[in-house]
Design a protein around this motif. Structure first.
Motif, PDB file in Angstrom:
ATOM      1  N   GLY A  98      12.163   2.393   2.425  1.00  0.00           N
ATOM      2  CA  GLY A  98      11.075   3.263   2.862  1.00  0.00           C
ATOM      3  C   GLY A  98      11.449   4.173   4.020  1.00  0.00           C
ATOM      4  O   GLY A  98      12.350   3.882   4.799  1.00  0.00           O
ATOM      5  N   THR A  99      10.728   5.290   4.104  1.00  0.00           N
ATOM      6  CA  THR A  99      10.902   6.240   5.198  1.00  0.00           C
ATOM      7  C   THR A  99       9.588   6.383   5.947  1.00  0.00           C
ATOM      8  O   THR A  99       8.530   6.538   5.334  1.00  0.00           O
ATOM      9  N   LEU A 100       9.673   6.320   7.261  1.00  0.00           N
ATOM     10  CA  LEU A 100       8.496   6.444   8.120  1.00  0.00           C
ATOM     11  C   LEU A 100       8.341   7.897   8.547  1.00  0.00           C
ATOM     12  O   LEU A 100       9.332   8.588   8.792  1.00  0.00           O
ATOM     13  N   ALA A 101       7.101   8.369   8.632  1.00  0.00           N
ATOM     14  CA  ALA A 101       6.858   9.742   9.088  1.00  0.00           C
ATOM     15  C   ALA A 101       5.708   9.758  10.087  1.00  0.00           C
ATOM     16  O   ALA A 101       4.773   8.957   9.982  1.00  0.00           O
ATOM     17  N   PHE A 113       1.490   7.272  12.215  1.00  0.00           N
ATOM     18  CA  PHE A 113       2.709   6.881  11.504  1.00  0.00           C
ATOM     19  C   PHE A 113       2.309   6.425  10.103  1.00  0.00           C
ATOM     20  O   PHE A 113       1.529   5.478   9.957  1.00  0.00           O
ATOM     21  N   VAL A 114       2.836   7.118   9.098  1.00  0.00           N
ATOM     22  CA  VAL A 114       2.515   6.801   7.709  1.00  0.00           C
ATOM     23  C   VAL A 114       3.816   6.629   6.927  1.00  0.00           C
ATOM     24  O   VAL A 114       4.903   6.873   7.457  1.00  0.00           O
ATOM     25  N   ALA A 121       0.801  -1.227   0.000  1.00  0.00           N
ATOM     26  CA  ALA A 121       0.000   0.000   0.000  1.00  0.00           C
ATOM     27  C   ALA A 121       0.835   1.279   0.000  1.00  0.00           C
ATOM     28  O   ALA A 121       0.456   2.277  -0.609  1.00  0.00           O
ATOM     29  N   ASN A 122       1.997   1.246   0.666  1.00  0.00           N
ATOM     30  CA  ASN A 122       2.810   2.470   0.726  1.00  0.00           C
ATOM     31  C   ASN A 122       3.309   2.916  -0.647  1.00  0.00           C
ATOM     32  O   ASN A 122       3.668   4.073  -0.833  1.00  0.00           O
ATOM     33  N   PHE A 123       3.333   1.974  -1.591  1.00  0.00           N
ATOM     34  CA  PHE A 123       3.911   2.259  -2.915  1.00  0.00           C
ATOM     35  C   PHE A 123       2.836   2.588  -3.961  1.00  0.00           C
ATOM     36  O   PHE A 123       3.107   2.605  -5.156  1.00  0.00           O
ATOM     37  N   GLN A 139      -5.720  -1.608   8.690  1.00  0.00           N
ATOM     38  CA  GLN A 139      -5.349  -2.906   8.095  1.00  0.00           C
ATOM     39  C   GLN A 139      -4.033  -2.801   7.349  1.00  0.00           C
ATOM     40  O   GLN A 139      -3.248  -3.733   7.298  1.00  0.00           O
ATOM     41  N   ASN A 140      -3.816  -1.646   6.734  1.00  0.00           N
ATOM     42  CA  ASN A 140      -2.565  -1.397   6.010  1.00  0.00           C
ATOM     43  C   ASN A 140      -2.242   0.081   6.140  1.00  0.00           C
ATOM     44  O   ASN A 140      -2.958   0.829   6.800  1.00  0.00           O
ATOM     45  N   ILE A 141      -1.172   0.510   5.492  1.00  0.00           N
ATOM     46  CA  ILE A 141      -0.709   1.893   5.655  1.00  0.00           C
ATOM     47  C   ILE A 141      -1.684   2.895   5.038  1.00  0.00           C
ATOM     48  O   ILE A 141      -1.780   4.030   5.487  1.00  0.00           O
ATOM     49  N   THR A 142      -2.444   2.482   4.022  1.00  0.00           N
ATOM     50  CA  THR A 142      -3.445   3.376   3.423  1.00  0.00           C
ATOM     51  C   THR A 142      -4.516   3.709   4.447  1.00  0.00           C
ATOM     52  O   THR A 142      -4.930   4.858   4.595  1.00  0.00           O
ATOM     53  N   GLN A 143      -4.960   2.692   5.172  1.00  0.00           N
ATOM     54  CA  GLN A 143      -5.994   2.916   6.183  1.00  0.00           C
ATOM     55  C   GLN A 143      -5.445   3.748   7.356  1.00  0.00           C
ATOM     56  O   GLN A 143      -6.138   4.618   7.876  1.00  0.00           O
TER      57      GLN A 143
END
Length: 233
Positions: free
Chosen positions: A86-89, A166-167, A14-16, A148-152
């Protein structure tokens, strides 16, 4: 331009989402092949792949899931490579809410902190590592909201259901600047590296479009797109 074009079914972490949509346009224009993407969490895709889902290429959010698929004989030998780091923010939809050092986490003046499910989403796991490193696991536990995932996880913050979350930097960043709200870019030493690996799955063995896509992602055009969303290469 090939005389006939193939279609490639791709499972994308999802992050991509935004980078692959940008890459897909160029890929289709440059090769004539068509990319059909599904987006979700890496852990869920692993289960779907094991259950026979028709994916031919897998762009994961970690390196351990593709390595596991490799050990289990579900990928084309030698096809695994790291396509992005990846980078976390820590992000808020509100301007000026999150400070540049992330001190807002310790202030604990908010009601909800959104993260992706750490069991299935590598960015969620990284978020829990950050909280542990900062000795905030206990004090934040009751305030965590899990996507459920980074999009959510991102949606919880963008809709105001969580003040902060955190996204993936790629969700809030384009061409060197923040697209909205306020954020703390989490230092890489606060969590294990988010090495994102790609593989050609066994179902994509004989698909020319699958091979072409993997080569394309390794190329300079895709690299420029990946970097523009705040990933390291």
């Amino acid at each position: 331009m090939p005389a006939y074009a193939d279609e490639v079914q791709v499972a994308v972490a999802a992050n991509f989402t935004a980078p692959i949509q940008a890459i897909a346009k160029d890929f289709e224009k440059d090769t004539g092949h068509k990319l059909v993407a599904a987006f979700g969490s890496t852990g869920q895709f692993y289960t779907q792949i094991k259950n026979g889902a028709p994916f031919e290429v897998f762009l994961a959010a970690d390196d351990s899931t593709p390595a596991k698929l490799e050990q289990e004989g579900d990928i084309v030998t030698g096809s695994r490579f790291t396509y992005a780091i990846g980078t976390l923010a820590l992000w808020s939809a509100k301007e000026g809410y999150v400070d540049a050092k992330g001190d807002i986490l310790k202030a604990n003046s908010w009601q909800h902190l959104s993260i992706a499910n750490p069991k299935t989403a590598p960015y969620g796991l990284a978020a829990t590592q950050v909280l542990a490193k900062l000795n905030l696991s206990e004090s934040t536990k009751a305030k965590l909201v899990e996507g459920q995932n980074i999009t959510q996880a991102y949606q919880f913050v963008s809709t105001g259901n969580a003040e902060i979350g955190f996204v993936a930097l790629s969700q809030i960043y384009k061409d060197g600047k923040l697209s909205s709200g306020s954020a703390w870019i989490v230092p890489a030493n606060l969590h294990e590296p988010i090495k994102q690996d790609a593989v050609i799955l066994t179902k994509g063995r004989d698909n020319a479009a699958a091979k072409a896509l993997v080569e394309y992602i390794k190329g300079p055009k895709a690299a420029a797109v990946i970097k523009s969303f705040g990933y390291e290469l």
